[in-house]
Design a protein around this motif. Structure first.
Motif: not given
Length: 251
Positions: A180-185, A98-114
């Motif tokens: 972000k889903v609308t922009d991703w689409r 999906n080309s540019g989706l990862p740089e558009a925010g399709d990645a979430v770090f495993t930060f602590p729950p808080e």
């Protein structure tokens, strides 16, 4: 039919492309490597071009450590937590669905729950200063360490047979990107979907015996437009090409 414009020069399949040299910073568990994270809708592939190392993954089939060496390929589907591990001069070409989706925010770090529970706190922890200097390097290392902190808890629980924290992380990640889903689409429609539908149009033309589209044949070339940026897994060379890799925003 595709709504909106198609990207003008997509790579085959409208994939994203970048190159990484894995971080050699030692983390709290004594392992050198990148920031663990997952993608929500993109499959990612590592094509190893030099050195050695590993990728650690967390998924419904448990914890795995996949060895990486020159010539090997590893890939992981959406929802798989992955952590690149440096074993010695590890260099990788990354192919992203999906080309540019990862740089558009399709990645979430495993930060602590808080941190995951507070979108503003998450955004502040994920953001890097611009540039490639010492300040950015220090921020990237702090971000990596925070992601490893959360990751180690997820891994410990999963190895012990408790997938609850891992599933809760997935749910939290989905919540963080929902707006972000609308922009991703739109990016998907202009890139991967348009590319697939273009193939259908070409097949129709071949079947009809009128392949006029072949008259548009051409070739392109490109080189990285930024070297040594700070990505999630390591120092990152990127291409500022529509449909290839959007400039990384560090979030």
């Amino acid at each position: 039919m595709v709504s909106g414009p198609a990207l003008p020069r997509p790579l085959p399949g409208a994939v994203g492309l970048s190159h990484l040299s894995a971080y050699d910073w030692e983390a709290a568990d004594g392992v050198c490597g990148g920031s663990p994270h997952l993608h929500l809708v993109c499959t990612e592939a590592y094509v190893v071009t030099g050195g050695r190392g590993a990728v650690q993954t967390l998924s419904p089939d448990g914890y795995r450590e996949i060895p990486l060496e020159s010539g090997s390929v590893a890939w992981f589907t959406p929802g798989t937590v992955h952590r690149m591990v440096q074993g010695g001069d590890l260099r990788i070409t990354v192919l992203m669905q999906n080309s540019g989706l990862p740089e558009a925010g399709d990645a979430v770090f495993t930060f602590p729950p808080e941190v995951l529970a507070a979108p503003s706190r998450y955004a502040a922890a994920a953001q890097l200063p611009p540039g490639t200097g010492p300040e950015t390097a220090a921020a990237a290392r702090r971000r990596r360490d925070l992601a490893v902190e959360g990751y180690l808890g997820l891994r410990e629980a999963l190895v012990a047979g408790d997938n609850g924290p891992y599933l809760e992380f997935q749910r939290a990640a989905a919540g963080l990107v929902r707006d972000k889903v609308t922009d991703w689409r739109e990016l998907w429609q202009a890139g991967a979907l348009a590319t697939a539908e273009r193939t259908g149009t070409q097949l129709d033309a071949l079947a009809s015996g009128e392949p006029a589209y072949l008259g548009e044949a051409t070739a392109y070339e490109a080189a990285p437009t930024r070297l040594g940026g700070f990505g999630m897994c390591g120092r990152r060379d990127e291409y500022n090409l529509p449909g290839t890799t959007l400039p990384y925003r560090g979030e």
